[in-house]
Design a protein around this motif. Structure first.
Motif, PDB file in Angstrom:
ATOM      1  N   LYS A   1     -19.489 -49.654  11.547  1.00 20.14           N
ATOM      2  CA  LYS A   1     -20.372 -50.020  11.660  1.00 20.14           C
ATOM      3  C   LYS A   1     -21.183 -50.337  10.695  1.00 20.14           C
ATOM      4  O   LYS A   1     -20.971 -49.816   9.607  1.00 20.14           O
ATOM      5  N   GLN A   2     -21.736 -51.687  10.119  1.00 20.04           N
ATOM      6  CA  GLN A   2     -22.789 -51.670   9.483  1.00 20.04           C
ATOM      7  C   GLN A   2     -24.404 -52.444  10.303  1.00 20.04           C
ATOM      8  O   GLN A   2     -24.508 -52.312  10.981  1.00 20.04           O
ATOM      9  N   VAL A   3     -25.000 -52.462   8.803  1.00 24.22           N
ATOM     10  CA  VAL A   3     -26.911 -52.861   9.561  1.00 24.22           C
ATOM     11  C   VAL A   3     -26.389 -53.800  10.308  1.00 24.22           C
ATOM     12  O   VAL A   3     -25.866 -55.400   9.581  1.00 24.22           O
ATOM     13  N   GLY A   4     -26.956 -53.984  11.339  1.00 24.36           N
ATOM     14  CA  GLY A   4     -27.242 -55.354  12.109  1.00 24.36           C
ATOM     15  C   GLY A   4     -26.143 -55.339  13.117  1.00 24.36           C
ATOM     16  O   GLY A   4     -26.427 -56.046  14.052  1.00 24.36           O
ATOM     17  N   ASP A   5     -25.208 -54.613  13.033  1.00 20.31           N
ATOM     18  CA  ASP A   5     -23.821 -54.023  14.636  1.00 20.31           C
ATOM     19  C   ASP A   5     -24.819 -53.510  15.747  1.00 20.31           C
ATOM     20  O   ASP A   5     -25.411 -52.831  14.800  1.00 20.31           O
ATOM     21  N   THR A   6     -24.615 -53.569  16.934  1.00 15.72           N
ATOM     22  CA  THR A   6     -25.278 -53.047  17.440  1.00 15.72           C
ATOM     23  C   THR A   6     -23.825 -52.194  18.056  1.00 15.72           C
ATOM     24  O   THR A   6     -22.523 -51.609  17.920  1.00 15.72           O
ATOM     25  N   VAL A   7     -23.817 -50.874  18.233  1.00 12.91           N
ATOM     26  CA  VAL A   7     -23.611 -49.667  19.250  1.00 12.91           C
ATOM     27  C   VAL A   7     -23.417 -48.997  20.536  1.00 12.91           C
ATOM     28  O   VAL A   7     -25.269 -49.140  20.662  1.00 12.91           O
ATOM     29  N   ALA A   8     -23.205 -48.353  20.608  1.00 10.54           N
ATOM     30  CA  ALA A   8     -23.536 -47.627  22.352  1.00 10.54           C
ATOM     31  C   ALA A   8     -23.585 -46.345  22.160  1.00 10.54           C
ATOM     32  O   ALA A   8     -22.748 -45.623  20.941  1.00 10.54           O
ATOM     33  N   GLU A   9     -24.069 -45.464  22.554  1.00 14.54           N
ATOM     34  CA  GLU A   9     -24.179 -44.208  22.417  1.00 14.54           C
ATOM     35  C   GLU A   9     -22.791 -43.870  22.366  1.00 14.54           C
ATOM     36  O   GLU A   9     -22.454 -43.493  23.726  1.00 14.54           O
ATOM     37  N   GLY A  10     -22.623 -42.868  21.575  1.00  9.04           N
ATOM     38  CA  GLY A  10     -21.178 -42.435  21.473  1.00  9.04           C
ATOM     39  C   GLY A  10     -20.431 -42.994  21.285  1.00  9.04           C
ATOM     40  O   GLY A  10     -19.449 -42.555  20.835  1.00  9.04           O
ATOM     41  N   GLU A  11     -20.657 -44.512  20.657  1.00  9.35           N
ATOM     42  CA  GLU A  11     -19.440 -44.832  20.124  1.00  9.35           C
ATOM     43  C   GLU A  11     -19.674 -44.362  17.905  1.00  9.35           C
ATOM     44  O   GLU A  11     -20.626 -44.019  18.218  1.00  9.35           O
ATOM     45  N   THR A  12     -17.904 -44.548  17.917  1.00 11.96           N
ATOM     46  CA  THR A  12     -18.323 -43.570  16.817  1.00 11.96           C
ATOM     47  C   THR A  12     -18.575 -44.505  15.613  1.00 11.96           C
ATOM     48  O   THR A  12     -18.465 -45.650  15.888  1.00 11.96           O
ATOM     49  N   LEU A  13     -19.309 -43.734  14.600  1.00 14.69           N
ATOM     50  CA  LEU A  13     -20.170 -44.660  13.854  1.00 14.69           C
ATOM     51  C   LEU A  13     -20.206 -44.348  13.108  1.00 14.69           C
ATOM     52  O   LEU A  13     -19.747 -45.627  11.980  1.00 14.69           O
ATOM     53  N   LEU A  14     -19.038 -43.310  12.337  1.00 12.30           N
ATOM     54  CA  LEU A  14     -18.807 -43.312  11.108  1.00 12.30           C
ATOM     55  C   LEU A  14     -17.965 -42.204  11.052  1.00 12.30           C
ATOM     56  O   LEU A  14     -17.667 -40.924  11.972  1.00 12.30           O
ATOM     57  N   VAL A  15     -16.891 -42.280   9.870  1.00 14.22           N
ATOM     58  CA  VAL A  15     -16.572 -40.537   9.911  1.00 14.22           C
ATOM     59  C   VAL A  15     -16.124 -39.551   8.505  1.00 14.22           C
ATOM     60  O   VAL A  15     -16.089 -40.510   7.370  1.00 14.22           O
ATOM     61  N   LEU A  16     -16.563 -38.397   9.352  1.00 17.21           N
ATOM     62  CA  LEU A  16     -17.000 -37.453   8.088  1.00 17.21           C
ATOM     63  C   LEU A  16     -16.233 -36.724   7.467  1.00 17.21           C
ATOM     64  O   LEU A  16     -15.697 -35.627   8.982  1.00 17.21           O
TER      65      LEU A  16
END
Length: 70
Positions: free
Chosen positions: A17-32
């Motif tokens: 996701k990018q700044v300003g995008d909406t996310v659901a709890e538990g949705e993947t935000l990034l890969v480390l």
């Protein structure tokens, strides 16, 4: 907002996701990537991405704030 902190040292592979995008709890935000394994880190809460603390390819330490969702 609610911070997503690095659970271990590693390298940011990509943000989903990018700044300003909406996310659901538990949705993947990034890969480390850590210890040669890719770990999909979920959003800690539902909301809007407020801050992305790093870029793809950056190294992070345990406890670094990777993103803030509010």
């Amino acid at each position: 907002g609610t911070p997503l902190v690095a659970p271990m040292p590693g390298m940011i592979v990509s943000y989903s996701k990018q700044v300003g995008d909406t996310v659901a709890e538990g949705e993947t935000l990034l890969v480390l990537e850590a210890m040669k394994m890719e770990n999909a880190l979920p959003a800690p809460v539902a909301g809007t991405v407020k801050v992305l603390g790093f870029s793809s390819g950056d190294s992070v330490k345990k406890g670094d704030v990777l993103a803030v969702v509010g």
